[in-house]
Every structure is written in C-alpha cells, then in structure tokens.
Scaffold this active site. Structure first.
Site, short mmCIF file in Angstrom:
data_model
loop_
_atom_site.label_atom_id
_atom_site.label_comp_id
_atom_site.label_asym_id
_atom_site.label_seq_id
_atom_site.Cartn_x
_atom_site.Cartn_y
_atom_site.Cartn_z
N THR A 108 0.93 -1.36 -0.09
CA THR A 108 -0.01 0.14 -0.05
C THR A 108 0.88 1.30 -0.04
O THR A 108 0.51 2.38 0.10
CB THR A 108 -0.99 -0.13 1.27
OG1 THR A 108 -0.10 -0.13 2.41
CG2 THR A 108 -1.84 -1.18 1.17
N TYR B 211 -2.81 17.22 5.70
CA TYR B 211 -3.23 16.08 4.74
C TYR B 211 -3.78 16.92 3.53
O TYR B 211 -5.04 17.35 3.64
CB TYR B 211 -4.00 15.12 5.27
CG TYR B 211 -3.78 13.95 4.53
CD1 TYR B 211 -3.24 12.77 4.88
CD2 TYR B 211 -4.87 13.77 3.54
CE1 TYR B 211 -3.42 11.57 4.11
CE2 TYR B 211 -5.01 12.50 2.64
CZ TYR B 211 -4.10 11.41 3.13
OH TYR B 211 -4.25 10.11 2.50
#
Lengths: 526, 526
Positions: A120, A444
């Site tokens: 991932t 983020y």
C-alpha cells in the site's frame, strides 16, 4: 477484501452523479485515460532473469501482482499498460527458516531484495528500481498469525506480515486492541507500519506506531536480531527507533511485538460543523494542549469539506445538510471536524463540545460520526471511479508547529494550484489537519488534476506537482512525511530534515548491515 | 548548592543516631575509611600533558574538580587519595564558536574529549580512561540559559549545560515546567539527561526524557548538526533516539529543545502504607494499566521501608509511626508507596486510594507525602555520612515486564547478598519499584557494605557485587540500565540487550561520526 493488480480493490465506491458537474466545473472535461487490460500488461512483462526455484515464483501474474504500490506513478504505470521493471521472482516464505533461505540465496545469487507487506506504499517503497541485479521480492503475507498474547504485560507478538483486519480480529477475540487504524488498514501490515513509521487515525489516543512498537525479530543479511520488549531502557540508543522508518534497508521484520490494551467499552465518534477555520483550529489546539482525553481530531478546511460532502453525500441529503447549516448561521462550506473519544466517558465529550461551541460550532452529529467511522477506510476506494472519469488523485502530508501550520497550508496549496499553470492545467486542492499534538499538527493535502495527453504527460504533471509541494514543505520547514515515509519519492528532500550528518549516519548504518546494498536499494537512501 | 570535589555536596544530612546500632547489627563495626585531604590529592595529580592555552585551564584544582562522576569507584578513588587518571585540561566554552574551537584543537593536537555536564554519572561516563592521548574535558556549565520559550508550540530551547534548578526556575518564571526530576536534579544537566536517557521521578506523568526531547544542536567533530523539533515525522529513522543514550560518543549537545507544559496548579503527594508486597504491587500494576492520571508510583519493599524509616526519622517519630501501623494491623515493616498526582484533580486521588484500600492500605498521609517531596533529592546527601561511618553505599537499577519483576528482585538481591560470602563480608540490600509502565516496571536496588581493609579491597568488593548483580539482571532478562546509562560500568552487559548486530551498528555509527574515536572513548562501546 482483496487488492487488485492495478488499483485498490474491486469494491469501488460509486460517485454520486452530482459529483461530476462540480469536477467538470473545476477541472474541465478530461480526456478518458487508458485502461490497459491484464492481458495487455502481462504480455508486456519483461522475462524473468531468474531460474525457477522451489523458494520462489516466477510466473508473470505473481510478478505483476507484487510489482508496485499505490503511488500515482504506480497507478499510471499499470493503468496505462507500461509496467516497467517488475520483480524477477516473488518469494512468499512461511517461517523464519524459509525467510533466511531467501536471504542466503539472494547473497549467493547476487540478487536485490524488496520486502513487501501489503503493497500500500504511496511513496515508491516496493517498486523495483533499474539495476543489473535480478530482483527478488519477499512478500510477508504468510507471517500472519498472533504468536503470543501476554495479557500480564499488555504485549502481543505477531508475524510481521499480518494485515490490519487480521490483527484486530485476533486481538478483539481476546478483548484487546492495538488501535492502529491508518487509512490503508484493510491491506497494510504490521511490519509495513513499523518499517514506514505509520500513524493511525486515532493515534492521539492509541499512539503512533513508535509508541506501540515494543520489540522485534529482524532478519538482517547476516543475523537474526532480537530486540526484546523492555518496558523502558537507558542502555544506549534505542535500536527500535532505527528500525522504525528503516523502509527495508536494514533487514526484514519477521516478528513484531506491540503494546496492546483492552478494547474500550465504546468508541464515540462525532462530526461537528464550525463556521471559521482559524477559530476551529485554535479550539483543537487548545484541547490537545490541555490533554483532553480524545483519540482523534480531524479538521477539514472548507475547501475540503465542500468536496468531501459532494463526493460522499447524494444530492438530496447534501441539500438538506446545507439548509440546516444555513439555518444555524453557516452560509458557506463549513469547517468539518471529525473527533473521537475511545471510551464510554461522558466528561471529555462534554469538554470538547463546550470548547467547540465556544468557537462557534453549530452542530455535533453522533450519527454522522458513526457514518464516518463506518466509512473510515473508504477514501482510497474513490480513486478508481475518479480515474475512470479522467481525474488523477493524489495526496501528500506533512507536520509542523502550530505557529507555522496555516502558512504551510497556504504555501503548499498555492504551489499545487500554480504548478501546472504553464501547462494550462487546472488543479483542485484541499486539506485537512489529520493528527494533532501539543507541539503542532499534521496536514493532509489532496489534489486532483485531469488526465491529459498521455501516460508520460500525466506522469510529468504529477512530477511537477510533487516537486512544487515538496519544495514548499521544505521551504516552510515541515517534515517531508508525517506518515507515508520516504520511499523513492521523498528521498531528495530527506537531507533538508535530517542534515548531512543524519544522511551520512544512515548510509553508514546501511553499509554496516548490508555491505552489498541489496536490501531495497534506491529507497530512503540514494 | 555546590558539588564538592570528592562527593555530593557540603550540605550533608546528619543520620539519626539510632541508625548506627541497626547498621552495626546488620553490617558489623566497620573500619573507618580514609579521608584524603584536598592537599593530599592535589599533590598526587599527574602533571598535565597539555600546554597552557586560552581555550582551557590546566590548573590542578580545575582538573581534579572535573575528573570524576559519582560512582562508587569514583568515590573510593577520591576519598582514598588515589585520583588516578584526570583530564589534562578542562575547557569551559561559553558559546558554539568556542565549543567548535575546542573540537578543532582536539583534532589538531590529537586529544581525547570528554563531554561533562553536571558530573553526576554513577556509571563512569566522565572519568578519563588510560590512553596515550592527552584528555580534554569539555565542561558545558556555561551553556546555562533559556534561549527561547515558544508557548504557542509548547517548546523551550536551552543551552545544554543548564542544571535542573536553573531550568525549572527559568520555566516556572513564565508559568511552565518540564517536570523532569531525577534524583540528581540539583546538579545534573539537560544535555546529560539526553545523553544518558535519564528518567525523572514523575516520568509517569511528565514523560521520560525520550518523550520530552524534541530537537537539538549537536556538534560532531565535523558538523553542526541541527535536528528540528517537529511534532512528529515518518521521514526515516529518528536520529533524536540515537542521540538519546549516545553518552558523548557521537557529538556534544550545545542546545536542546524540550516539550514543556504549563506548571500544574498543584502537585499532590501522598505516602500510603500497605501490609503486603504482592498485593500492593498488583494494585499499582492495575492502576497504571488502567491509565490512571498519576505522575508517580514509588513502591518500597519492606526491606527498604525499614531502612528508609530508620535513616530518615528520628527515634521518637519512628516509634510513633510503628505504633500507629500496629494499631491498624501492620505488625512489621510496611510496604511504603509514595505517589503523586500532578494537578488539583480529586478524581484520580480517590481512584488511587480506593484501589490501594482494596489491597489493604491502612493509611494515606498527605503530610508525609509533602515531606517526601521536600526531601526528594536528599538520598545522595546521605552517602557522605555513611561513608564517614565506614559504610559504602551504591545503587543499581533495571526494568522488566510485570511478570518477571518479582523474580528479578529476588535474583538480584540474592546475588548481592551472597557476593561477598567468600570474603566474609555482609551486605545490606533493599529495593523499590521506581517507575511503572503498562508493560512493566523499573527496580531500584540499594546496597551497603562495610569498608574493609583498603581502597583496593573496597573496590574489589564493589566489583564482585556489581558483577553479581549485573549477571543476575542479564540472566533474568532485565535491561542493564533503566535510567543511569551504560558508561564504563555496564558496557560488558550491553550486547546481551542489543545483540551483536546492535553493537556493530553502534560501532559503525561511532566510526562514521568520529573516525579517530576521540569522543569519550571507552564509554558505551569497547
């Protein structure tokens, strides 16, 4: 849930139909991107440079499956049918002896090694780099068991390749939890979390992986290195903190011991709506600096909540929500705060609501909180339908002190918004604060841009965006990664953070443990 | 408060007269040990191998003052007038340029360097080792200022040589605290705390130095290495955790940034008396595993509380206390728990009292708690009157999981009790649990033995005791140090904890940053 060969999973989320007009308005009508078939890609795979061997698998499908992570360059490569370098063989050892045999073979046959957990990585940890040596990817998925639950000392030892759901299921069955829930939870592994310094959504309550990681068995190229799970020690530097973030350069974790705790009686989630970014941010800062017993604060800037509500709520429900917010005095896109308290305690819930009300909050919704929790790992599943519609999505993240956070957000967003101006390409950028600390917070940032021209051009656009954002982060003084690691993509920016001396020290360590530089070469270090 | 040249301080505590009968009963009537005068020792100092230089001081008094720490071998050497190797010169730089000049001179003139903070090491961190190279001790006491208080990010940056009292005074003046209170607090320094992985008495509440240490400026032999105080980072291994415990082998800290917090409105201290060691230990374990908001649990075994009460209370008061305990059902020496809550909150106080009552506690005294707090740094001051009476006192400490703690205590105590049997010497041993974690606890063991024969013999006895205890720790699997560091004395036992690979990695790092091995050679590493 199963990962697919060229994306996140088969279980894609449909986008609400109303999402498309907004995307078109912001990003134009994109060209539809390529969708290479599996057959196309398999046909393009270079032949393996390794002979068949009982320790590994050279079949094209296996080599393709373990060839890449989830970075945008990974996506572009596979979706456009240009797989590039793939491993020459994939080993899937089932125990320490088999793992050791793989390492010995790699030395005898002069191979490079890529350790592979859940695949991932979004920063290029598991993609083979060009080089003379054949590449053996060692996939750790068979190290997937709870080996020991030590409830007296609140420790649990697992095979390092265990995935998030496997790990929590094993602990929950005995009343315990680790509480580590990164967005990649469904596929990522304990060993990968340690090797990349992962951080879960509720790290404020449960701790980052640094706080959870207590001990390990690590296979270096020459040694089986055991680091015992001592409660604390002053016996020199802490080698666990060297393994954390070592990204496969020092050795391969086969066992990991973590600090666990009884599963709390209740997890309470809320979504709160606030009118003002600055005041909301300040309220969260004060709460975390007061040490409130929360396990998460996730604060979306209006530029994100607007897109988020559009991508997640169908039109009628969204209109209803905006009407409600308008009635309560929020005229535009709200600031959206998702927060959690990992217990049944009412006191911290009250403390948080009062503080948020003081910052103008108009609504705290437990039902939206529960909905958020039920969909907490869904964002990666949106990437595929967006790609199919012609939009490339990527994210990046950083952290910095509270005093510089807003400046950093504005600088990164401006850098991304302007990065493709010369190419005449629009970019849609939005941000949230994902992790908070008394000393600062992480940021983020998500950005979307239209697929245009060709795979090469899309990759070029991504490189311009990535460079612009990374340089903005370095200029303001943020970390080049708060939770995704360094990999290949952040490597050029590492020395700005750890200095020339840190870089040299890291190289010396890597040289000591891996003199032939066959462990994940090109990742983390030049 | 000032350190003296051959011990802890001028401010010695008188022992209650009743202490002596008990010591004599347990340890016999010792021979009175030597008390070399300053003149004696100065006369024995070997001449400096270094010329006069504006950067340093070669006078005998200065060289003697900075020659040793506080280990028992250090004491025996100075008290018996056998100073052994002392530094050839002592530099006391006042800023980074002067520090850099010292390092450059050391390279040019081929010197060894010993970084010196407060000189409170009990494991041989600051004593020169035999060797060809002249030794320059760099004492950091002039780096003693608060350079920046960043209240927005809850960070404070200090000169690394600032002492505990100076640091807390500077923070308290602005309403903040670090909360790091090791027993050496009066003399030890921030840089020393970092370099040796120190732990304060209230680390349960405020954090160990690992949690408090956020950033630094480090002078290696070639670089000024800046590690910024990021709130969190996933950008590779954490180099701060390499400096923590580096014991002067990698470089010299000139600035240290720490995480601070507002000084709590109140510090509540209590002393509780319990009848049963096992039940008391279990209660404390459960409290810390439940996450109770306490900042300290310090649990004395009856073998310690007996001696502690004898050494600290005069006879009348002690008799009164024992009568009270007897009335409440504790017939013998009690288990004594000192605990603190670093706020004015009543809830954790109630929770703790209830849990302790469940384990049979008969009394919780806030006034004795306050008394303990007022004397929290006094133990080292008792060492001098004990020495004068003919008793050598030393301590050691370790940590291990809860399940092995009692076995470890018994094994260490037995090893110490038997270590001098062949020599016909008695040893008085007692223990407390000093720091607790959900995963385990630290164990702090004090031992006294009579001075006998000569300095050489006392040193031989100490070596036998130290070896026996260290081997017991390694055999049961504890850490060789929870808070005192490795130094010279724990070096032989380090590889049992960090493995051959950890040892080699540490050597590689040290070689990279200090290829001529002139930074504190002989400490931490062979």
């Amino acid at each position: 849930m199963e990962r697919i060969w060229n994306g996140w999973s088969r279980h894609t989320q449909p986008l609400p139909p109303s999402a498309f007009p907004l995307l078109e308005q912001r990003l134009g009508s994109p060209q539809l991107p390529p969708q290479a078939t599996l057959q196309d890609v398999l046909a393009l795979l270079p032949p393996s440079r390794l002979p068949e061997h009982p320790c590994w698998d050279c079949t094209p499908m296996t080599r393709l499956t373990f060839s890449r992570g989830q970075s945008l360059p990974d996506w572009i490569a596979l979706k456009s049918g240009q797989p590039g370098r793939v491993p020459d063989a994939v080993a899937q050892p089932g125990n320490d002896d088999e793992l050791r045999q793989c390492l010995n073979l790699a030395k005898e046959m002069d191979l490079d090694i890529i350790p592979y957990g859940g695949g991932t990585s979004v920063t290029g940890h598991v993609s083979p780099r060009p080089g003379q040596r054949p590449v053996l990817t060692i996939a750790m998925g068979r190290f997937n068991r709870l080996l020991r639950l030590d409830s007296e000392n609140r420790l649990a030892t697992f095979g390092a390749g265990i995935s998030g759901p496997q790990l929590e299921a094993a602990l929950n069955a005995q009343g315990y939890t680790l509480g580590h829930f990164p967005q990649s939870f469904e596929f990522s592994t304990l060993g990968g979390w340690v090797a990349t310094r992962s951080s879960g959504q509720q790290s404020l309550g449960y701790g980052r992986i640094e706080q959870l990681f207590a001990g390990a068995v690590v296979h270096t190229l020459t040694d089986r290195w055991v680091l015992p799970p001592l409660p604390a020690s002053a016996a020199g530097p802490n080698w666990r903190e060297l393994l954390l973030g070592s990204e496969g350069r020092l050795g391969i974790l086969s066992q990991v011991t973590v600090r666990v705790q009884p599963k709390p009686a209740k997890e309470q989630f809320f979504v709160s709506f606030l009118p003002d970014w600055r005041r909301a941010k300040q309220a969260v800062q004060q709460l975390v600096q007061q040490g409130v017993q929360a396990s998460m604060f996730r604060l979306s800037h209006p530029n994100e909540s607007e897109v988020q509500l559009m991508l997640s709520l169908f039109e009628r429900r969204r209109a209803w929500l905006y009407r409600l917010l308008k009635l309560r005095g929020i005229q535009q896109a709200p600031v959206l705060l998702v927060w959690s308290v990992s217990s049944s305690a009412r006191r911290p819930v009250g403390t948080i609501k009062r503080a948020l009300n003081g910052a103008g909050a108009v609504w705290h919704s437990a039902s939206l909180g529960r909905k958020w929790a039920s969909k907490r790992f869904d964002a990666p599943h949106l990437r595929d339908p967006l790609w199919q519609a012609g939009y490339c999505l990527d994210t990046l993240e950083t952290a910095i002190g509270w005093d510089q956070l807003e400046r950093l957000r504005q600088t990164i967003e401006a850098a991304l918004n302007n990065a493709l101006t010369a190419q005449g390409q629009p970019v849609l950028v939005f941000s949230h604060i994902s992790h908070v600390y008394p000393q600062g917070a992480s940021l983020y940032v998500t950005y979307l841009f239209p697929y245009a021209g060709s795979a090469e051009q899309a990759l070029d656009h991504w490189q311009r965006l990535k460079r612009a954002a990374s340089e903005a982060i370095v200029a303001v003084g943020g970390t080049i990664s708060h939770q995704h690691g360094v990999g290949q993509d952040h490597k050029p920016y590492l020395s700005a953070e750890i200095g020339q001396t840190g870089q040299q020290a890291l190289e010396a360590l890597s040289q000591q443990l891996d003199p032939d530089q066959r462990l994940n070469p090109g990742v983390l270090l030049p």
